[in-house]
Design a protein around this motif. Structure first.
Motif, PDB file in Angstrom:
ATOM      1  N   LEU A 100       0.825  -1.207   0.000  1.00 15.23           N
ATOM      2  CA  LEU A 100       0.000   0.000   0.000  1.00 15.23           C
ATOM      3  C   LEU A 100       0.864   1.263   0.000  1.00 15.23           C
ATOM      4  CD1 LEU A 100      -2.736   1.342   0.092  1.00 15.23           C
ATOM      5  CD2 LEU A 100      -2.792   1.002   2.567  1.00 15.23           C
ATOM      6  N   ALA A 101       1.903   1.276   0.848  1.00  7.94           N
ATOM      7  CA  ALA A 101       2.785   2.451   0.897  1.00  7.94           C
ATOM      8  C   ALA A 101       3.514   2.622  -0.434  1.00  7.94           C
ATOM      9  CB  ALA A 101       3.800   2.285   2.033  1.00  7.94           C
ATOM     10  N   ALA A 102       3.971   1.516  -1.013  1.00  8.28           N
ATOM     11  CA  ALA A 102       4.687   1.600  -2.287  1.00  8.28           C
ATOM     12  C   ALA A 102       3.760   2.067  -3.408  1.00  8.28           C
ATOM     13  CB  ALA A 102       5.298   0.242  -2.623  1.00  8.28           C
ATOM     14  N   CYS A 103       2.517   1.588  -3.398  1.00  7.06           N
ATOM     15  CA  CYS A 103       1.538   2.028  -4.408  1.00  7.06           C
ATOM     16  C   CYS A 103       1.304   3.534  -4.295  1.00  7.06           C
ATOM     17  CB  CYS A 103       0.214   1.297  -4.219  1.00  7.06           C
ATOM     18  SG  CYS A 103       0.180  -0.377  -4.839  1.00  7.06           S
ATOM     19  N   SER A 104       1.216   4.018  -3.074  1.00  6.35           N
ATOM     20  CA  SER A 104       0.981   5.451  -2.863  1.00  6.35           C
ATOM     21  C   SER A 104       2.136   6.274  -3.416  1.00  6.35           C
ATOM     22  CB  SER A 104       0.783   5.731  -1.368  1.00  6.35           C
ATOM     23  OG  SER A 104       0.570   7.102  -1.148  1.00  6.35           O
ATOM     24  N   LEU A 105       3.373   5.795  -3.231  1.00  4.42           N
ATOM     25  CA  LEU A 105       4.538   6.518  -3.753  1.00  4.42           C
ATOM     26  C   LEU A 105       4.496   6.594  -5.276  1.00  4.42           C
ATOM     27  CD1 LEU A 105       7.374   5.082  -1.451  1.00  4.42           C
ATOM     28  CD2 LEU A 105       6.393   7.381  -1.406  1.00  4.42           C
ATOM     29  N   LEU A 106       4.092   5.491  -5.918  1.00  2.00           N
ATOM     30  CA  LEU A 106       3.988   5.509  -7.390  1.00  2.00           C
ATOM     31  C   LEU A 106       2.874   6.449  -7.843  1.00  2.00           C
ATOM     32  CD1 LEU A 106       5.971   3.125  -7.334  1.00  2.00           C
ATOM     33  CD2 LEU A 106       4.513   1.972  -8.987  1.00  2.00           C
ATOM     34  N   ASP A 166      -7.437  -1.709   4.733  1.00  2.00           N
ATOM     35  CA  ASP A 166      -6.431  -1.384   3.721  1.00  2.00           C
ATOM     36  C   ASP A 166      -7.076  -1.037   2.386  1.00  2.00           C
ATOM     37  OD1 ASP A 166      -4.377  -1.644   5.475  1.00  2.00           O
ATOM     38  OD2 ASP A 166      -3.570  -3.504   4.646  1.00  2.00           O
ATOM     39  N   LEU A 167      -8.170  -1.704   2.039  1.00  2.70           N
ATOM     40  CA  LEU A 167      -8.854  -1.379   0.788  1.00  2.70           C
ATOM     41  C   LEU A 167      -9.441   0.031   0.840  1.00  2.70           C
ATOM     42  CD1 LEU A 167     -10.552  -4.833   0.130  1.00  2.70           C
ATOM     43  CD2 LEU A 167      -8.897  -3.722  -1.381  1.00  2.70           C
ATOM     44  N   LEU A 168     -10.041   0.393   1.964  1.00  2.00           N
ATOM     45  CA  LEU A 168     -10.559   1.749   2.113  1.00  2.00           C
ATOM     46  C   LEU A 168      -9.416   2.764   2.066  1.00  2.00           C
ATOM     47  CD1 LEU A 168     -13.257   1.304   4.933  1.00  2.00           C
ATOM     48  CD2 LEU A 168     -13.617   1.397   2.458  1.00  2.00           C
ATOM     49  N   SER A 169      -8.302   2.414   2.696  1.00  2.89           N
ATOM     50  CA  SER A 169      -7.142   3.313   2.696  1.00  2.89           C
ATOM     51  C   SER A 169      -6.632   3.516   1.270  1.00  2.89           C
ATOM     52  CB  SER A 169      -6.029   2.737   3.576  1.00  2.89           C
ATOM     53  OG  SER A 169      -6.479   2.576   4.904  1.00  2.89           O
ATOM     54  N   VAL A 183      -8.781   5.968  -0.580  1.00  3.08           N
ATOM     55  CA  VAL A 183      -8.533   7.348  -0.146  1.00  3.08           C
ATOM     56  C   VAL A 183      -7.233   7.883  -0.747  1.00  3.08           C
ATOM     57  CG1 VAL A 183      -7.950   8.745   1.882  1.00  3.08           C
ATOM     58  CG2 VAL A 183      -9.879   7.171   1.974  1.00  3.08           C
ATOM     59  N   LEU A 184      -6.272   6.982  -0.971  1.00  4.32           N
ATOM     60  CA  LEU A 184      -4.984   7.391  -1.558  1.00  4.32           C
ATOM     61  C   LEU A 184      -5.034   7.481  -3.080  1.00  4.32           C
ATOM     62  CD1 LEU A 184      -2.649   5.228   0.728  1.00  4.32           C
ATOM     63  CD2 LEU A 184      -2.863   7.723   0.738  1.00  4.32           C
ATOM     64  N   GLY A 185      -6.205   7.240  -3.657  1.00  4.46           N
ATOM     65  CA  GLY A 185      -6.372   7.394  -5.102  1.00  4.46           C
ATOM     66  C   GLY A 185      -6.029   6.162  -5.911  1.00  4.46           C
ATOM     67  N   ILE A 186      -5.831   5.023  -5.251  1.00  5.10           N
ATOM     68  CA  ILE A 186      -5.482   3.781  -5.957  1.00  5.10           C
ATOM     69  C   ILE A 186      -6.767   3.159  -6.508  1.00  5.10           C
ATOM     70  CG2 ILE A 186      -4.557   1.448  -5.633  1.00  5.10           C
ATOM     71  CD1 ILE A 186      -2.769   2.862  -3.381  1.00  5.10           C
ATOM     72  N   GLU A 187      -6.754   2.857  -7.811  1.00 10.80           N
ATOM     73  CA  GLU A 187      -7.998   2.428  -8.473  1.00 10.80           C
ATOM     74  C   GLU A 187      -7.991   0.960  -8.899  1.00 10.80           C
ATOM     75  OE1 GLU A 187      -9.853   5.871 -10.959  1.00 10.80           O
ATOM     76  OE2 GLU A 187      -7.693   5.856 -11.359  1.00 10.80           O
TER      77      GLU A 187
END
Length: 288
Positions: free
Chosen positions: A58-64, A88-91, A94-98
């Motif tokens: 999740l953290a790595a996806c957010s960085l990308l 984690d799915l809700l998070s 919120v971080l814009g991961i689709e």
């Protein structure tokens, strides 16, 4: 962008994958991701791949995502119960991961913490159902959500498993649970893949053929002995054995397989496993 939109446009979708570091130094991971920028449509971020402890997906996806590179959030059921998975799915939303890829996960005995306690509260099918439930505005306790996520949810399948019928039955369950696309285990036999695609045509769901870059004949033999659902033909092993430049030969074989199978499916998922910088060369040689 959701992968479903690309499939809808009729694009042959190209994805690759990137493993987070074992530690907090993300420089190499981001460098690998930058090498794929503009060459692939999205990058899977693996979730403790092979049960080896690493930085979280999740953290790595957010960085990308922050860098404008489309991530696919891989989620396994091995290490988290249903509360943590839903959170984690809700998070991620919120971080814009689709895009999310729902996996059961490898058993802990394969990894570097073999004494760890596995969870497996859910499996890949029930995780897909969970994604759908969250998207409908409720959690697994039937509590209403204040704001709901929207994902393109994917799953995996092994077309060269022997027998393949259980894989197809599981694939049907995943589609019913909400899978909108599939990435496959590595495929090295185009004729076997063609047969598989004929057997799952009725599901009418996009399939991306999986390509694992061969680095040596020894790697191919190891996968044949130890990785379920992978069969590298003897002819390819012999090609790698005789190659003077094994890196060049591996890229050549990967590109050839993509060209041979491109017309059978809706996309390709390239797994370079530690040699991510070679992904653009494979894409170029495959003519993508």
């Amino acid at each position: 962008m959701k992968l479903t939109e690309l499939f809808r446009q009729g694009k042959f979708v190209v994805t690759s994958e990137n493993g987070p570091p074992k530690g907090t130094d993300v420089a190499e991971m981001l460098e690998n991701a930058e090498a794929m920028r503009g060459r692939v449509d999205a990058v899977n971020i693996t979730d403790q791949q092979s049960s080896v402890m690493r930085l979280g997906s999740l953290a790595a996806c957010s960085l990308l995502k922050q860098r404008g590179i489309e991530p696919i959030f891989q989620v396994t059921c091995r290490d988290r119960n249903r509360i943590a998975l839903q959170s984690d799915l809700l998070s991620a939303a919120v971080l814009g991961i689709e895009n999310v890829l729902c996996l059961t996960g490898d058993y802990v005995g394969l990894g570097d913490h073999p004494d760890a306690k596995p969870v497996f509260d859910l499996d890949s099918v029930s995780l897909l159902e969970t994604v759908r439930r969250l998207q409908n505005g409720h959690d697994l306790a039937n509590e209403e959500l204040k704001g709901k996520p929207s994902f393109c949810a994917g799953a995996v399948v092994a077309p060269e498993a022997d027998p393949v019928e259980p894989q197809i039955i599981k694939m049907e369950k995943k589609v019913k649970a909400g899978a909108q696309f599939f990435q496959t285990q590595a495929v090295y036999d185009p004729r076997a893949f063609e047969s598989f695609m004929g057997q799952v045509k009725h599901l009418n769901v996009p399939v991306m053929v999986g390509i694992v870059l061969l680095r040596s004949a020894a790697m191919a033999r190891f996968m044949n002995r130890n990785v379920a659902g992978i069969r590298v033909p003897d002819a390819l092993i012999e090609e790698m054995d005789k190659a003077e430049d094994r890196t060049k030969k591996g890229v050549e074989i990967a590109a050839r397989l993509i060209r041979e199978m491109k017309g059978m499916c809706q996309g390709v998922h390239i797994m370079a496993i530690g040699t991510e910088k070679l992904v653009p060369a494979i894409v170029d040689e495959a003519g993508l």
